[in-house]
Write a protein that holds these residues in place. Structure first.
Motif, PDB file in Angstrom:
ATOM      1  N   ALA A   1       0.832  -1.209   0.000  1.00  0.00           N
ATOM      2  CA  ALA A   1       0.000   0.000   0.000  1.00  0.00           C
ATOM      3  C   ALA A   1       0.866   1.258   0.000  1.00  0.00           C
ATOM      4  O   ALA A   1       0.592   2.228  -0.717  1.00  0.00           O
ATOM      5  CB  ALA A   1      -0.933  -0.010   1.204  1.00  0.00           C
ATOM      6  N   GLU A   2       1.918   1.246   0.804  1.00  0.00           N
ATOM      7  CA  GLU A   2       2.800   2.413   0.875  1.00  0.00           C
ATOM      8  C   GLU A   2       3.460   2.699  -0.471  1.00  0.00           C
ATOM      9  O   GLU A   2       3.652   3.861  -0.847  1.00  0.00           O
ATOM     10  CB  GLU A   2       3.865   2.187   1.940  1.00  0.00           C
ATOM     11  N   SER A   3       3.760   1.637  -1.219  1.00  0.00           N
ATOM     12  CA  SER A   3       4.405   1.817  -2.520  1.00  0.00           C
ATOM     13  C   SER A   3       3.478   2.470  -3.543  1.00  0.00           C
ATOM     14  O   SER A   3       3.929   2.947  -4.583  1.00  0.00           O
ATOM     15  CB  SER A   3       4.880   0.465  -3.059  1.00  0.00           C
ATOM     16  N   LEU A   4       2.178   2.493  -3.249  1.00  0.00           N
ATOM     17  CA  LEU A   4       1.202   3.071  -4.174  1.00  0.00           C
ATOM     18  C   LEU A   4       0.969   4.561  -3.942  1.00  0.00           C
ATOM     19  O   LEU A   4       0.289   5.216  -4.740  1.00  0.00           O
ATOM     20  CB  LEU A   4      -0.142   2.341  -4.030  1.00  0.00           C
ATOM     21  N   THR A   5       1.522   5.105  -2.856  1.00  0.00           N
ATOM     22  CA  THR A   5       1.207   6.497  -2.490  1.00  0.00           C
ATOM     23  C   THR A   5       1.718   7.509  -3.512  1.00  0.00           C
ATOM     24  O   THR A   5       1.139   8.590  -3.652  1.00  0.00           O
ATOM     25  CB  THR A   5       1.776   6.839  -1.101  1.00  0.00           C
ATOM     26  N   LYS A   6       2.809   7.198  -4.231  1.00  0.00           N
ATOM     27  CA  LYS A   6       3.308   8.124  -5.250  1.00  0.00           C
ATOM     28  C   LYS A   6       2.362   8.187  -6.443  1.00  0.00           C
ATOM     29  O   LYS A   6       2.171   9.237  -7.045  1.00  0.00           O
ATOM     30  CB  LYS A   6       4.702   7.692  -5.703  1.00  0.00           C
ATOM     31  N   GLU A   7       1.765   7.040  -6.767  1.00  0.00           N
ATOM     32  CA  GLU A   7       0.832   6.997  -7.896  1.00  0.00           C
ATOM     33  C   GLU A   7      -0.529   7.557  -7.515  1.00  0.00           C
ATOM     34  O   GLU A   7      -1.241   8.122  -8.354  1.00  0.00           O
ATOM     35  CB  GLU A   7       0.702   5.547  -8.381  1.00  0.00           C
ATOM     36  N   TYR A   8      -0.899   7.377  -6.230  1.00  0.00           N
ATOM     37  CA  TYR A   8      -2.209   7.835  -5.755  1.00  0.00           C
ATOM     38  C   TYR A   8      -1.996   8.823  -4.601  1.00  0.00           C
ATOM     39  O   TYR A   8      -1.891   8.422  -3.433  1.00  0.00           O
ATOM     40  CB  TYR A   8      -3.053   6.645  -5.297  1.00  0.00           C
ATOM     41  N   PRO A   9      -1.932  10.120  -4.889  1.00  0.00           N
ATOM     42  CA  PRO A   9      -1.599  11.128  -3.860  1.00  0.00           C
ATOM     43  C   PRO A   9      -2.633  11.246  -2.744  1.00  0.00           C
ATOM     44  O   PRO A   9      -2.323  11.797  -1.680  1.00  0.00           O
ATOM     45  CB  PRO A   9      -1.504  12.429  -4.669  1.00  0.00           C
ATOM     46  N   GLN A  10      -3.856  10.754  -2.968  1.00  0.00           N
ATOM     47  CA  GLN A  10      -4.889  10.834  -1.916  1.00  0.00           C
ATOM     48  C   GLN A  10      -4.813   9.646  -0.951  1.00  0.00           C
ATOM     49  O   GLN A  10      -5.615   9.558  -0.021  1.00  0.00           O
ATOM     50  CB  GLN A  10      -6.296  10.863  -2.539  1.00  0.00           C
ATOM     51  N   LEU A  11      -3.855   8.762  -1.171  1.00  0.00           N
ATOM     52  CA  LEU A  11      -3.723   7.552  -0.353  1.00  0.00           C
ATOM     53  C   LEU A  11      -2.768   7.793   0.811  1.00  0.00           C
ATOM     54  O   LEU A  11      -1.682   8.354   0.648  1.00  0.00           O
ATOM     55  CB  LEU A  11      -3.202   6.400  -1.214  1.00  0.00           C
ATOM     56  N   ARG A  12      -3.197   7.354   1.992  1.00  0.00           N
ATOM     57  CA  ARG A  12      -2.363   7.404   3.196  1.00  0.00           C
ATOM     58  C   ARG A  12      -2.380   6.018   3.838  1.00  0.00           C
ATOM     59  O   ARG A  12      -3.376   5.296   3.735  1.00  0.00           O
ATOM     60  CB  ARG A  12      -2.888   8.460   4.165  1.00  0.00           C
ATOM     61  N   VAL A  13      -1.287   5.651   4.488  1.00  0.00           N
ATOM     62  CA  VAL A  13      -1.150   4.284   5.008  1.00  0.00           C
ATOM     63  C   VAL A  13      -0.710   4.307   6.467  1.00  0.00           C
ATOM     64  O   VAL A  13       0.181   5.063   6.854  1.00  0.00           O
ATOM     65  CB  VAL A  13      -0.125   3.474   4.176  1.00  0.00           C
ATOM     66  N   MET A  14      -1.352   3.461   7.264  1.00  0.00           N
ATOM     67  CA  MET A  14      -1.013   3.304   8.679  1.00  0.00           C
ATOM     68  C   MET A  14      -0.710   1.832   8.949  1.00  0.00           C
ATOM     69  O   MET A  14      -1.469   0.950   8.558  1.00  0.00           O
ATOM     70  CB  MET A  14      -2.195   3.768   9.554  1.00  0.00           C
ATOM     71  N   ARG A  15       0.389   1.583   9.619  1.00  0.00           N
ATOM     72  CA  ARG A  15       0.769   0.215  10.000  1.00  0.00           C
ATOM     73  C   ARG A  15       0.687   0.082  11.516  1.00  0.00           C
ATOM     74  O   ARG A  15       1.451   0.688  12.247  1.00  0.00           O
ATOM     75  CB  ARG A  15       2.185  -0.086   9.521  1.00  0.00           C
ATOM     76  N   ARG A  16      -0.258  -0.732  11.994  1.00  0.00           N
ATOM     77  CA  ARG A  16      -0.416  -0.925  13.436  1.00  0.00           C
ATOM     78  C   ARG A  16       0.379  -2.156  13.867  1.00  0.00           C
ATOM     79  O   ARG A  16       0.160  -3.247  13.349  1.00  0.00           O
ATOM     80  CB  ARG A  16      -1.885  -1.116  13.805  1.00  0.00           C
ATOM     81  N   GLN A  17       1.245  -1.987  14.839  1.00  0.00           N
ATOM     82  CA  GLN A  17       2.082  -3.091  15.296  1.00  0.00           C
ATOM     83  C   GLN A  17       1.765  -3.537  16.718  1.00  0.00           C
ATOM     84  O   GLN A  17       2.214  -4.594  17.142  1.00  0.00           O
ATOM     85  CB  GLN A  17       3.559  -2.690  15.202  1.00  0.00           C
ATOM     86  N   GLN A  18       0.984  -2.752  17.453  1.00  0.00           N
ATOM     87  CA  GLN A  18       0.717  -3.101  18.845  1.00  0.00           C
ATOM     88  C   GLN A  18      -0.758  -3.282  19.150  1.00  0.00           C
ATOM     89  O   GLN A  18      -1.124  -3.585  20.281  1.00  0.00           O
ATOM     90  CB  GLN A  18       1.301  -2.022  19.769  1.00  0.00           C
ATOM     91  N   GLU A  19      -1.611  -3.088  18.175  1.00  0.00           N
ATOM     92  CA  GLU A  19      -3.046  -3.310  18.361  1.00  0.00           C
ATOM     93  C   GLU A  19      -3.544  -4.226  17.251  1.00  0.00           C
ATOM     94  O   GLU A  19      -2.938  -4.305  16.191  1.00  0.00           O
ATOM     95  CB  GLU A  19      -3.832  -1.991  18.314  1.00  0.00           C
ATOM     96  N   ARG A  20      -4.649  -4.893  17.499  1.00  0.00           N
ATOM     97  CA  ARG A  20      -5.250  -5.767  16.510  1.00  0.00           C
ATOM     98  C   ARG A  20      -6.767  -5.594  16.547  1.00  0.00           C
ATOM     99  O   ARG A  20      -7.341  -5.178  17.539  1.00  0.00           O
ATOM    100  CB  ARG A  20      -4.913  -7.245  16.780  1.00  0.00           C
TER     101      ARG A  20
END
Length: 412
Positions: A85-104
């Motif tokens: 998803a993060e790799s797509l942010t340059k192609e899609y400027p309205q895209l933001r990505v969050m990676r949660r590592q301590q919650e599920r």
């Protein structure tokens, strides 16, 4: 607070699951231009995410260009969905990505995404293409026409399921009917209470502390938000083309748990609990778990005495031990489950078990002292004395466990 490994990833919000009335400033898209913030919660959706982002971006670029943002919230998928998803942010400027590592959990992922969102309308859609994207604009139009929340429903005109089994259809309808019985004030307002595809005005849920259970968040939003007008749009639920289904029996159990908890927190019990500052709902769950422990204790005692022919003392000790383990597991999963989710480390769980066992042992001693005082000193009937002693010991066990065994601590 632990931050994400990449500077381009959103920082995961912490603290209570509460949406601010005003959007956060200075992060991502300007709040002045963002109308819709659409959260896409993901877990192991590497094969789907590029297609999902592409389809949604194309649709929204045509309808509300520059007025939206897509927020992918990934629960640290082992297939590294967040990285794709993060790799797509340059192609899609309205895209933001969050990676949660301590919650599920899907529900909390949605809320964390909303906390970082800048839009006046907040939405959620699955990341597996089971929710048809073309319904998005119908939902948004409903909001723009005055609805506080717009829900995509399988149970209104134009809705349905593509190829569900008879069992799954029965469970879905059964869940709806059960909800009407337990929580008619909330469930009576929507035809599809387990829908995970909807939009809501930020103002309708601003400053409400949300506490969802499991995968379904719609009940929490309607039950705790300031939702007056509800709109529904029919949609056909599609079977996923890539990845694996995440529908399990636990989702239905979580749904029932959520219904009961909302009922306790929003009804008379909830009002009494807030008035006296005592967690009545949690205490009732603790009592039910203790009641189940009595049957576990008696069953194990019976088996040890009649099948294995163990001595009385050893049978009593072993059966009590099994009952304590039973009670701890259910309390850890259900009664204090919201706290346990923040303390998932096995070492922390073992420490909770040791504390719980010691406190319960102290409760047994307290019960013995009370019954002897009531019966031998005050002359109260022995059975009445026993009931009083059990009640006092139960309150003792609950309150001390709440303050010690399941005390909220920072996750390292």
């Amino acid at each position: 607070m632990k931050t994400n490994s990449s500077n381009s990833l959103l920082t995961v919000p912490t603290g209570p699951l509460k949406i601010s009335e005003l959007p956060p400033n200075g992060v991502g898209t300007s709040s002045e231009s963002t109308h819709l913030s659409l959260v896409i919660p993901t877990y192991k959706e590497r094969d789907n995410i590029k297609n999902v982002v592409s389809i949604l971006s194309q649709l929204l670029d045509e309808s509300i260009p520059g007025k939206y943002e897509l927020i992918v919230v990934d629960d640290d998928s082992p297939d590294r969905t967040w990285e794709v998803a993060e790799s797509l942010t340059k192609e899609y400027p309205q895209l933001r990505v969050m990676r949660r590592q301590q919650e599920r959990g899907l529900s909390s992922a949605v809320i964390r995404g909303w906390q970082a969102a800048t839009g006046s309308v907040l939405g959620v859609i699955d990341g597996d293409l089971q929710h048809p994207p073309e319904v998005l604009m119908q939902l948004l139009r409903s909001i723009e026409q005055g609805a506080d929340i717009a829900v995509a429903s399988r149970h209104v005109e134009g809705g349905g399921v593509s190829s569900w089994s008879v069992v799954r259809r029965f469970l879905s309808r059964g869940a709806q009917l059960l909800g009407l019985v337990i929580l008619p004030g909330v469930l009576g307002r929507v035809s599809d209470p387990m829908s995970g595809y909807f939009m809501v005005r930020r103002s309708a849920i601003a400053n409400a502390t949300l506490n969802p259970v499991g995968y379904k968040i719609l009940l929490e939003v309607i039950g705790r938000g300031k939702v007056d007008q509800v709109a529904e749009v029919g949609y056909v639920f599609c079977e996923r083309k890539e990845g694996e289904s995440k529908v399990t029996w636990k989702q239905y159990i979580d749904y029932i748990h959520h219904l009961v908890r909302l009922r306790l927190s929003t009804g008379r019990v909830g009002r009494f609990s807030r008035k006296v500052n005592f967690p009545v709902g949690r205490f009732l769950r603790f009592g039910l778990v203790g009641f189940s422990g009595v049957f576990v204790d008696l069953t194990v005692f019976y088996l040890l005495r009649t099948v294995i022919h163990l001595g009385l003392t050893r049978s009593t000790i072993l059966s009590a031990g099994v009952a304590i383990i039973n009670n701890f597991l259910w309390n850890d999963l259900w009664t204090f489950g919201d706290i346990s989710q923040r303390q998932r480390n096995p070492h922390q769980r073992f420490k909770r078990f040791l504390k719980f066992s010691v406190i319960c042992l102290a409760g047994v001693i307290l019960q013995a002292l009370i019954i002897n005082f009531l019966y031998n000193v005050l002359g109260i009937n022995q059975y009445l004395a026993k009931l009083i002693a059990i009640a006092v010991a139960t309150i003792w066990n609950f309150w001390i466990n709440l303050k010690l065994s399941w005390r909220v601590t920072d996750v390292k």
